[in-house]
Design an enzyme around this catalytic site. Structure first.
Site, PDB file in Angstrom:
ATOM      1  N   CYS A  43       0.820  -1.215   0.000  1.00  0.00           N
ATOM      2  CA  CYS A  43       0.000   0.000   0.000  1.00  0.00           C
ATOM      3  C   CYS A  43       0.851   1.261   0.000  1.00  0.00           C
ATOM      4  O   CYS A  43       0.674   2.151  -0.821  1.00  0.00           O
ATOM      5  CB  CYS A  43      -0.937  -0.015   1.214  1.00  0.00           C
ATOM      6  SG  CYS A  43      -1.885   1.489   1.385  1.00  0.00           S
ATOM      7  N   CYS A  48      -1.586   1.742  -3.014  1.00  0.00           N
ATOM      8  CA  CYS A  48      -2.550   2.830  -2.784  1.00  0.00           C
ATOM      9  C   CYS A  48      -1.925   4.229  -2.775  1.00  0.00           C
ATOM     10  O   CYS A  48      -2.423   5.132  -3.437  1.00  0.00           O
ATOM     11  CB  CYS A  48      -3.255   2.657  -1.437  1.00  0.00           C
ATOM     12  SG  CYS A  48      -3.411   0.984  -0.854  1.00  0.00           S
ATOM     13  N   LYS A  51      -0.084   5.346  -6.092  1.00  0.00           N
ATOM     14  CA  LYS A  51      -1.143   5.362  -7.119  1.00  0.00           C
ATOM     15  C   LYS A  51      -2.014   6.592  -6.977  1.00  0.00           C
ATOM     16  O   LYS A  51      -2.311   7.284  -7.936  1.00  0.00           O
ATOM     17  CB  LYS A  51      -1.955   4.060  -7.004  1.00  0.00           C
ATOM     18  CG  LYS A  51      -3.107   3.891  -7.960  1.00  0.00           C
ATOM     19  CD  LYS A  51      -4.395   4.523  -7.532  1.00  0.00           C
ATOM     20  CE  LYS A  51      -4.873   4.155  -6.160  1.00  0.00           C
ATOM     21  NZ  LYS A  51      -5.293   2.784  -5.989  1.00  0.00           N
ATOM     22  N   TYR A 178      -8.867  -3.609 -10.896  1.00  0.00           N
ATOM     23  CA  TYR A 178      -8.583  -2.292 -10.309  1.00  0.00           C
ATOM     24  C   TYR A 178      -7.341  -1.636 -10.930  1.00  0.00           C
ATOM     25  O   TYR A 178      -7.363  -0.480 -11.342  1.00  0.00           O
ATOM     26  CB  TYR A 178      -8.263  -2.461  -8.821  1.00  0.00           C
ATOM     27  CG  TYR A 178      -9.404  -2.623  -7.874  1.00  0.00           C
ATOM     28  CD1 TYR A 178     -10.046  -3.847  -7.717  1.00  0.00           C
ATOM     29  CD2 TYR A 178      -9.796  -1.568  -7.059  1.00  0.00           C
ATOM     30  CE1 TYR A 178     -11.052  -4.010  -6.785  1.00  0.00           C
ATOM     31  CE2 TYR A 178     -10.801  -1.718  -6.118  1.00  0.00           C
ATOM     32  CZ  TYR A 178     -11.432  -2.938  -5.984  1.00  0.00           C
ATOM     33  OH  TYR A 178     -12.422  -3.103  -5.063  1.00  0.00           O
ATOM     34  N   GLU A 182      -7.122   1.770 -13.312  1.00  0.00           N
ATOM     35  CA  GLU A 182      -6.488   2.929 -12.667  1.00  0.00           C
ATOM     36  C   GLU A 182      -5.270   3.403 -13.466  1.00  0.00           C
ATOM     37  O   GLU A 182      -5.112   4.595 -13.731  1.00  0.00           O
ATOM     38  CB  GLU A 182      -6.090   2.573 -11.238  1.00  0.00           C
ATOM     39  CG  GLU A 182      -7.311   2.400 -10.318  1.00  0.00           C
ATOM     40  CD  GLU A 182      -6.957   2.087  -8.870  1.00  0.00           C
ATOM     41  OE1 GLU A 182      -5.788   1.750  -8.581  1.00  0.00           O
ATOM     42  OE2 GLU A 182      -7.859   2.189  -8.015  1.00  0.00           O
ATOM     43  N   HIS A 437     -26.913  21.568  -0.844  1.00  0.00           N
ATOM     44  CA  HIS A 437     -27.008  22.157  -2.173  1.00  0.00           C
ATOM     45  C   HIS A 437     -26.000  23.286  -2.337  1.00  0.00           C
ATOM     46  O   HIS A 437     -25.802  24.052  -1.396  1.00  0.00           O
ATOM     47  CB  HIS A 437     -28.431  22.717  -2.376  1.00  0.00           C
ATOM     48  CG  HIS A 437     -28.682  23.156  -3.778  1.00  0.00           C
ATOM     49  ND1 HIS A 437     -28.813  22.270  -4.827  1.00  0.00           N
ATOM     50  CD2 HIS A 437     -28.802  24.402  -4.303  1.00  0.00           C
ATOM     51  CE1 HIS A 437     -29.016  22.957  -5.943  1.00  0.00           C
ATOM     52  NE2 HIS A 437     -29.019  24.245  -5.642  1.00  0.00           N
ATOM     53  N   GLU A 442     -25.985  15.346  -3.407  1.00  0.00           N
ATOM     54  CA  GLU A 442     -27.384  15.491  -2.967  1.00  0.00           C
ATOM     55  C   GLU A 442     -28.325  14.598  -3.774  1.00  0.00           C
ATOM     56  O   GLU A 442     -29.428  14.283  -3.336  1.00  0.00           O
ATOM     57  CB  GLU A 442     -27.845  16.952  -2.991  1.00  0.00           C
ATOM     58  CG  GLU A 442     -27.971  17.555  -4.371  1.00  0.00           C
ATOM     59  CD  GLU A 442     -28.364  19.030  -4.336  1.00  0.00           C
ATOM     60  OE1 GLU A 442     -29.308  19.378  -3.618  1.00  0.00           O
ATOM     61  OE2 GLU A 442     -27.715  19.841  -5.044  1.00  0.00           O
TER      62      GLU A 442
END
Ligand code: NDP
Length: 453
Positions: A43, A48, A51, A178, A182, A437, A442
């Site tokens: 990682c 992670c 990346k 993945y 990516e 908003h 939303e």
């Protein structure tokens, strides 16, 4: 005198191993950890973290283009310098490696730089030193796996793609998981002519089908060249680059080929075969709810056990394991349902819970709510990027079974929604939530009419 040198000996200082070592030490356990490569594991070093940094870099490309409609004029066309990104990334990872070292040190965990081998149920050997421990934790993670084909030696895996000497003007990635989507997005965003080659009809198998189709269309709009239902037949190194022949007859000439074809447990040389530790059919280590292997004093967790290969899962497993083995309050089994995840392709995917297909297979009647819209930002930016939001609802209970998003910062949005889905909240709870908003998010509380049942 204690019977063993340590209460816990951890093999592998990745996300799971370091968390287990520190958490166990905090309970008063005497802990040592062996690592033969880099602190922080996949990682931090080749996963992670780098990346995400590269993904940020790639997003600037669009940000520069989007800014014109908001009145920004760039004095000259932006230029990308690969060496700056790569070297700044290297410095940041070095900083994180240092932090991991200090965390272990401050927790009074002994760090041993070396590859450990398990000798028996309570003994490991590292660089000729024999060390005994009441429990041994195998947290060695996985290693990229590359299929065999002529010219395979010209392929990089995800451990090596981050530190390329030269920026690949033409980039090809093999795979549809993945890492493939990516990296296709990252190199496309950084300015490469990027190709993704996937053997199946549509990438990201297992994700919601509509999400996969939407992502395919958005990635193609951004310029990623998608080649489905084909794979690499062979690669030849030529003066003008790597000539990649596909099984559909096409040949692509590129500078770099990345294989993102999955990962395998990193068990070589660990000695577990000598102990007859039971494995799953895919070669990962079989464990029970307490993370015990078939030899109960030997524990395993994280990617090496074949669960979801995700850092937060390894961290959760580590803390769970410590509660089981080093505290008086053992918890129930870890709940692996509703683990949210993000894929940092461009646009990002965020997802939690069941896909529409999985929900239809499991529940009698489901309602699907979708919003497919042009985000407000792009009314002025001129970009044609769209955003997809989707809720999968069980009609009988009104419970939201799944939430999916493809769009800017989808992971950030879905992390919040994941709490609601995990808590078992209903569509009425979503409807009763007043929106913020103006945001894209939303939409998750304003979708009133089912798109289909
Ligand atoms: P994945 O398992 O996600 O995907 C592997 C891909 O390679 C699949 O598309 C698979 O195809 C394909 N493949 C497998 N074997 C072959 C073959 N012989 N020839 C051609 N294609 C093949 O692995 P990745 O390497 O992408 O990533 C490893 C894991 O790391 C992920 O599963 C994920 O858990 C984790 N990860 C998580 C990230 C995140 O959280 N954002 C980012 C990166 C990685 P098929 O689908 O047809 O089997």
């Amino acid at each position: 005198m204690a019977e063993f040198d340590y209460d816990l000996f951890v093999i592998g200082a990745g996300s799971g191993g370091v968390r287990a070592a520190r958490t166990a030490a905090a309970t008063g356990a005497r802990v040592a950890i062996a690592e033969d490569r880099y602190l922080g594991g996949t990682c931090v070093n080749v996963g992670c973290v780098p990346k995400k940094l590269y993904s940020y870099a790639a997003h600037f490309h669009e940000a520069f283009e989007d800014s014109a409609g908001f009145g920004w004029q760039l004095a000259e066309a932006p230029r990308f310098d690969w060496a700056t990104l790569r070297d700044n990334k290297i410095a940041e990872i070095k900083r994180l490696n240092g932090i991991y070292g200090r965390l272990l040190d401050n927790a009074d965990v002994r760090l041993i730089n070396g590859r450990a081998r398990v000798v028996d149920a309570h003994t490991v050997e590292v660089d000729g030193e024999s060390i005994s421990a009441e429990k041994i934790l195998v947290a060695v993670g996985g290693w990229p796996w590359v299929p065999d084909f002529p010219g395979r030696e010209h392929v990089l895996d995800s451990n090596r793609v981050f530190d390329l000497d030269e920026f690949p003007k033409r980039f090809l990635v093999l795979g549809g998981g993945y890492i493939a989507v990516e990296f296709a997005s990252i190199f496309n965003g950084l300015g490469s002519d990027a190709h993704l080659v996937y053997r199946g009809e549509l990438f990201l198998r297992g994700f919601d089908h509509e999400v996969r189709e939407f992502t395919r269309d958005e990635m193609a709009k951004k310029g990623v060249n998608l080649h489905f239902e084909t794979t690499i037949e062979g690669i030849e190194k030529r003066d003008d680059g790597l000539a990649v022949t596909l099984t559909n007859g096409e040949t692509l000439v590129v500078d770099t080929v990345l294989a993102a074809t999955g990962r395998r447990p990193n068990l070589r040389g660990l000695g577990l075969d000598q102990l007859d530790i039971a494995l799953n059919p895919d070669g990962t280590i079989k464990v029970n709810d307490r993370y015990e292997t078939s030899v109960p004093s030997i524990l395993a967790l994280g990617d090496v056990t074949g669960g979801p290969e995700l850092t937060p899962v390894a961290l959760a497993e580590a803390m769970h394991m410590v509660q089981h083995h080093f505290t008086a309050n053992p918890p129930g089994p870890l709940d692996y349902r509703n683990i949210a995840t993000a894929v940092f392709c461009h646009p990002n995917i965020g997802t939690v819970g069941l896909s529409e297909e999985a929900a239809r297979a499991e529940y009698e009647a489901v309602s699907i709510y979708t919003a497919d819209f042009r985000p407000m930002k792009h009314t002025l930016s001129g970009s044609d990027e769209r955003c997809l939001m989707k809720l999968v609802v069980d009609e009988a209970s009104d419970r939201v079974l799944g939430a999916h998003m493809v769009g800017e910062e989808a992971g950030e949005v879905i992390q919040g929604i994941a709490i609601a889905v995990r808590a078992g909240l209903t569509k009425s709870d979503f409807d009763a939530t007043v929106g913020i908003h103006p945001t894209g998010a939303e939409e998750f509380v304003t979708m009133r009419t089912p798109t289909r049942r």
